[in-house]
Design a protein around this motif. Structure first.
Motif, PDB file in Angstrom:
ATOM      1  N   THR A  10     -41.673  -3.000  10.177  1.00 58.25           N
ATOM      2  CA  THR A  10     -43.092  -3.328  10.043  1.00 58.25           C
ATOM      3  C   THR A  10     -43.477  -4.461  10.985  1.00 58.25           C
ATOM      4  N   GLU A  11     -44.779  -4.674  11.100  1.00 59.73           N
ATOM      5  CA  GLU A  11     -45.277  -5.807  11.887  1.00 59.73           C
ATOM      6  C   GLU A  11     -44.766  -7.125  11.307  1.00 59.73           C
ATOM      7  N   LYS A  15     -42.687 -10.079  13.258  1.00 59.99           N
ATOM      8  CA  LYS A  15     -43.070 -11.495  13.214  1.00 59.99           C
ATOM      9  C   LYS A  15     -41.892 -12.349  12.722  1.00 59.99           C
ATOM     10  N   TYR A  51     -45.340 -11.308  19.431  1.00 62.08           N
ATOM     11  CA  TYR A  51     -45.403 -10.293  18.358  1.00 62.08           C
ATOM     12  C   TYR A  51     -45.893  -8.972  18.965  1.00 62.08           C
ATOM     13  N   ASP A  52     -46.922  -9.075  19.789  1.00 64.19           N
ATOM     14  CA  ASP A  52     -47.485  -7.854  20.384  1.00 64.19           C
ATOM     15  C   ASP A  52     -46.474  -7.182  21.318  1.00 64.19           C
ATOM     16  N   SER A  55     -43.660  -5.694  19.148  1.00 62.61           N
ATOM     17  CA  SER A  55     -44.223  -4.592  18.369  1.00 62.61           C
ATOM     18  C   SER A  55     -44.420  -3.355  19.247  1.00 62.61           C
ATOM     19  N   THR A  61     -46.621   0.226  19.215  1.00 66.45           N
ATOM     20  CA  THR A  61     -48.023  -0.176  19.273  1.00 66.45           C
ATOM     21  C   THR A  61     -48.319  -0.446  20.752  1.00 66.45           C
TER      22      THR A  61
END
Ligand code: HEM
Length: 128
Positions: A10-11, A15, A51-52, A55, A61
Motif C-alpha cells: 500500500t501507499e 511511506k 513516496y511518489d 510508489s 502509480t
C-alpha cells in the motif's frame, strides 16, 4: 517458522519504507553530510517526492514525473556513497518487509544506483 513480515502493498507501506530509510540516511556519518551539509535537503519537500517515486516503481502509480539523475550530478558522491546508500536501503527493506515487491524494491534500487554511479564516475567501471 512462518514469515511475519508483510510485503509492500500500500501507499502507507511505501511511506513507512521511505521514512525509515531516510531516518537511517540522516543518522549515517557518510551520507548525512551530503544530504544536509552539501545539498541542504528540504525534507518536508523531498520525502513526498520519494513516496511518489517509489510508489511509481512498486505500486505502478504515476505521480512522479521527475528526472532524478540530474539532481545527483552536483553531489560529491562516489562508489563508497552508493555502497552505503544501497546497504541502508536493503537493510530497511529487509527489516520491515518480505515478499516479491520487497525483492523488486531492492533490485530496482541496485540497478538505478549502478546506472547513476556509472554515469557519474564513468572511469571507475565499477559495474563491469
Ligand atoms: C550516494 C547515493 C545518493 C545520494 C547521496 C543521493 C542524494 C540525493 C539528494 C541530495 C537529492 C536532492 C534532494 C533535493 O532536491 O533537495 C536526491 C534526490 C533524489 N534521489 Fe537521490 N541520492 C542517492 C542515490 C539515489 C538512488 C540510488 C536513487 C534511486 C533508486 C535516488 C533517487 C532520488 C530521487 C527520485 C530524487 C528526487 C529527484 C527530484 O527532485 O525529482 N537517489 N538524492
Amino acid at each position: 517458522m512462518p514469515e511475519s513480515r508483510p510485503d509492500i502493498q500500500t501507499e502507507a507501506d511505501v511511506k513507512t519504507l521511505v521514512d525509515a530509510f531516510y531516518d537511517k540516511v540522516n543518522a549515517d556519518p557518510l551520507l548525512a553530510p551530503v544530504f544536509n551539509g552539501f545539498a541542504h535537503v528540504d525534507w518536508p519537500a523531498h520525502l513526498p517526492k520519494m513516496y511518489d517515486f517509489w510508489s511509481g516503481l512498486l505500486l505502478h502509480t504515476s505521480r512522479y514525473q521527475g528526472r532524478p539523475f540530474l539532481k545527483h550530478i552536483p553531489l560529491p558522491i562516489a562508489g563508497e556513497h552508493f555502497e552505503r546508500w544501497l546497504a541502508l536501503f536493503f537493510l530497511t527493506v529487509d527489516q520491515l518487509f518480505a515478499g516479491p515487491v520487497a525483492e523488486t524494491a531492492k533490485l530496482r534500487a541496485r540497478s538505478i544506483a549502478q546506472v547513476f554511479e556509472a554515469r557519474l564516475n564513468p572511469s571507475r567501471l565499477s559495474i563491469l
